[in-house]
Design a protein around this motif. Structure first.
Motif, PDB file in Angstrom:
ATOM      1  N   TYR A 195       0.809  -1.220   0.000  1.00  0.00           N
ATOM      2  CA  TYR A 195       0.000   0.000   0.000  1.00  0.00           C
ATOM      3  C   TYR A 195       0.842   1.270   0.000  1.00  0.00           C
ATOM      4  O   TYR A 195       0.329   2.356   0.279  1.00  0.00           O
ATOM      5  CB  TYR A 195      -0.935  -0.008   1.223  1.00  0.00           C
ATOM      6  N   LEU A 196       2.109   1.159  -0.324  1.00  0.00           N
ATOM      7  CA  LEU A 196       2.942   2.352  -0.396  1.00  0.00           C
ATOM      8  C   LEU A 196       2.583   3.166  -1.645  1.00  0.00           C
ATOM      9  O   LEU A 196       2.282   2.615  -2.691  1.00  0.00           O
ATOM     10  CB  LEU A 196       4.428   1.969  -0.444  1.00  0.00           C
ATOM     11  N   ASP A 197       2.629   4.483  -1.492  1.00  0.00           N
ATOM     12  CA  ASP A 197       2.526   5.409  -2.630  1.00  0.00           C
ATOM     13  C   ASP A 197       1.219   5.242  -3.405  1.00  0.00           C
ATOM     14  O   ASP A 197       1.215   4.918  -4.598  1.00  0.00           O
ATOM     15  CB  ASP A 197       3.732   5.241  -3.564  1.00  0.00           C
ATOM     16  N   CYS A 198       0.118   5.477  -2.739  1.00  0.00           N
ATOM     17  CA  CYS A 198      -1.186   5.405  -3.391  1.00  0.00           C
ATOM     18  C   CYS A 198      -2.140   6.393  -2.736  1.00  0.00           C
ATOM     19  O   CYS A 198      -1.831   6.983  -1.695  1.00  0.00           O
ATOM     20  CB  CYS A 198      -1.749   3.986  -3.318  1.00  0.00           C
ATOM     21  N   ASN A 199      -3.305   6.591  -3.358  1.00  0.00           N
ATOM     22  CA  ASN A 199      -4.375   7.428  -2.815  1.00  0.00           C
ATOM     23  C   ASN A 199      -3.870   8.833  -2.443  1.00  0.00           C
ATOM     24  O   ASN A 199      -3.892   9.239  -1.286  1.00  0.00           O
ATOM     25  CB  ASN A 199      -5.030   6.746  -1.609  1.00  0.00           C
ATOM     26  N   PHE A 200      -3.447   9.565  -3.468  1.00  0.00           N
ATOM     27  CA  PHE A 200      -2.854  10.883  -3.271  1.00  0.00           C
ATOM     28  C   PHE A 200      -3.867  12.022  -3.289  1.00  0.00           C
ATOM     29  O   PHE A 200      -3.483  13.185  -3.157  1.00  0.00           O
ATOM     30  CB  PHE A 200      -1.812  11.146  -4.363  1.00  0.00           C
ATOM     31  N   GLY A 201      -5.132  11.740  -3.478  1.00  0.00           N
ATOM     32  CA  GLY A 201      -6.130  12.786  -3.638  1.00  0.00           C
ATOM     33  C   GLY A 201      -6.284  13.675  -2.419  1.00  0.00           C
ATOM     34  O   GLY A 201      -5.887  13.310  -1.299  1.00  0.00           O
ATOM     35  N   GLY A 202      -6.881  14.858  -2.636  1.00  0.00           N
ATOM     36  CA  GLY A 202      -7.186  15.771  -1.553  1.00  0.00           C
ATOM     37  C   GLY A 202      -8.629  15.618  -1.125  1.00  0.00           C
ATOM     38  O   GLY A 202      -8.948  14.840  -0.231  1.00  0.00           O
ATOM     39  N   VAL A 203      -9.536  16.313  -1.799  1.00  0.00           N
ATOM     40  CA  VAL A 203     -10.965  16.161  -1.521  1.00  0.00           C
ATOM     41  C   VAL A 203     -11.545  15.008  -2.333  1.00  0.00           C
ATOM     42  O   VAL A 203     -12.411  14.280  -1.841  1.00  0.00           O
ATOM     43  CB  VAL A 203     -11.719  17.474  -1.840  1.00  0.00           C
ATOM     44  N   VAL A 204     -11.087  14.831  -3.550  1.00  0.00           N
ATOM     45  CA  VAL A 204     -11.623  13.779  -4.410  1.00  0.00           C
ATOM     46  C   VAL A 204     -10.584  12.687  -4.641  1.00  0.00           C
ATOM     47  O   VAL A 204      -9.378  12.909  -4.501  1.00  0.00           O
ATOM     48  CB  VAL A 204     -12.104  14.349  -5.766  1.00  0.00           C
ATOM     49  N   ILE A 205     -11.061  11.513  -5.014  1.00  0.00           N
ATOM     50  CA  ILE A 205     -10.199  10.360  -5.269  1.00  0.00           C
ATOM     51  C   ILE A 205     -10.162  10.020  -6.756  1.00  0.00           C
ATOM     52  O   ILE A 205      -9.501   9.070  -7.181  1.00  0.00           O
ATOM     53  CB  ILE A 205     -10.680   9.136  -4.444  1.00  0.00           C
ATOM     54  N   VAL A 206     -10.848  10.822  -7.583  1.00  0.00           N
ATOM     55  CA  VAL A 206     -11.028  10.469  -8.993  1.00  0.00           C
ATOM     56  C   VAL A 206      -9.716  10.436  -9.763  1.00  0.00           C
ATOM     57  O   VAL A 206      -9.550   9.626 -10.689  1.00  0.00           O
ATOM     58  CB  VAL A 206     -12.025  11.425  -9.686  1.00  0.00           C
ATOM     59  N   PHE A 207      -8.752  11.287  -9.400  1.00  0.00           N
ATOM     60  CA  PHE A 207      -7.497  11.298 -10.147  1.00  0.00           C
ATOM     61  C   PHE A 207      -6.651  10.066  -9.834  1.00  0.00           C
ATOM     62  O   PHE A 207      -5.916   9.585 -10.694  1.00  0.00           O
ATOM     63  CB  PHE A 207      -6.729  12.595  -9.885  1.00  0.00           C
TER      64      PHE A 207
END
Length: 284
Positions: free
Chosen positions: A199-211
Motif C-alpha cells: 500500500y505504499l505510494d497510493c491514494n494521493f487525492g485531496g478532496v476527491v479520489i477520482v485522479f
C-alpha cells in the motif's frame, strides 16, 4: 484572505474538540489504545511550524500573485463555473504535488513529517512539513494562475482542500458507500498512511479520489483487519524537532556522502528508495 483569519480560532477549537471526542471514543468506547505522547508530539510539530508555515504562506501568495500578472487574461471570481473549474484544477495540481512528494526525495524530505505518526488518529493530521513553499510546492499550482485563475481563488480552494483532509485521519469512520467512488474518505486515507509494502505510494487525492482512479494509483482498504501505519523506517521519537527535521537531516547527510555533483543531484531528486540506495553504495 484576511477574512479567513477570523475563523482560525473557531477551526482550531473544533479540531481539538473532535480530537478529544476521538480519544474518548477509542479508549472507552472501543477499548482501543491511544498514544497521548504521540498526540502531544503532533501538537508540538504544529506549534513549532507556525512561524515557518506563515513564511511559507507568504512565499506562496507572493509567487502566485506575481505570476498572475503574466496570465494572458484573468477569470472572474463571480462566476460559479469558474469556481468549479478552479476546484478541479486545484485538486489535479494537489494530486501531482502529493504524488511527487512521495516519488521525489527533495519533496519527501518535507512530506515525511506527515507520515511519521505510528497511530492513525486526528492529531496526526497536525504533522505537516514546515518548508513546503520554500522547497517549491508552489510550482504545482503556478500553472493555474498562469492560465488565468485568480490567486486568491486558488489559495482559498487549496486551504479548503487541506482543512477537509483533517477529517480523514481517523479509524472511527468506516466506508461511506457510493461516496467512496468520488470523495477521498478516511478509508482511502488510511491506506495512504500505511507502511505496508502493498500500500505504499497510493491514494494521493485531496478532496476527491477520482485522479487516483484515473492515473492508476488507487488502492482499496483491505477488509477485516487494521493497517500498520507510519514510515517504512519507523520513527519512534516524540520530539517535535526530530519529527520535523529528521528526514531533511538524513537527506543533507546523504548529499554530503556521495561524491560528485551528478550523484548529489541524483540523491536530491531520485525516489526516496533509490536515493537512499545510492547514498548507501557510496558508504560501502
Amino acid at each position: 484572505m484576511s477574512g479567513a483569519n477570523e475563523y482560525r480560532p473557531f477551526i482550531l477549537a473544533l479540531a481539538l474538540a473532535l480530537a478529544l471526542a476521538e480519544l474518548i471514543w477509542r479508549r472507552w468506547g472501543l477499548g482501543r489504545g491511544y498514544d497521548l505522547g504521540s498526540a502531544a508530539a503532533s501538537l508540538g510539530v504544529m506549534v513549532l511550524g507556525i512561524v515557518p508555515k506563515q513564511i511559507g504562506a507568504l512565499v506562496l501568495g507572493t509567487v502566485l500573485f506575481a505570476l498572475s500578472w503574466l496570465a494572458p487574461w484573468r477569470m472572474p471570481m463571480d462566476d460559479w463555473r469558474i469556481w468549479v473549474a478552479c476546484f478541479l484544477g486545484v485538486e489535479l495540481a494537489y494530486y501531482w504535488f502529493h504524488r511527487c512528494s512521495h516519488m521525489i526525495r527533495w519533496f519527501w524530505a518535507n512530506h515525511a513529517v506527515h507520515h511519521s505518526a505510528n497511530e492513525f488518529v486526528l492529531p496526526s493530521a497536525y504533522r505537516l512539513g514546515w518548508f513546503g513553499p520554500l522547497m517549491g510546492s508552489w510550482l504545482f499550482f503556478a500553472p493555474l494562475v498562469l492560465i488565468g485563475f485568480p490567486p486568491a481563488m486558488v489559495m482559498g480552494l487549496l486551504g479548503i482542500n487541506l482543512l477537509y483532509q483533517y477529517l480523514l485521519h481517523t479509524e472511527l469512520v468506516g466506508r461511506l458507500g457510493p461516496l467512496e467512488w468520488v470523495l477521498n474518505t478516511p478509508s482511502h486515507h488510511r491506506v495512504h498512511h500505511s507502511r505496508e509494502e502493498a500500500y505504499l505510494d497510493c491514494n494521493f487525492g485531496g478532496v476527491v479520489i477520482v485522479f487516483d482512479r484515473l492515473f492508476g494509483t488507487y488502492r482499496a482498504e483491505p477488509e477485516g483487519r487494521r493497517l500498520d501505519y507510519g514510515l517504512v523506517h519507523r520513527l519512534e521519537s516524540n520530539n517535535p524537532l526530530r519529527i520535523g527535521l529528521h528526514e531533511l537531516g538524513a537527506l543533507w547527510h546523504d548529499v554530503l556522502v556521495v561524491p560528485g555533483w551528478r550523484q548529489k543531484v541524483a540523491v536530491l531528486f531520485a525516489s526516496p528508495a533509490d536515493s537512499e540506495r545510492l547514498a548507501e553504495s557510496s558508504r560501502a
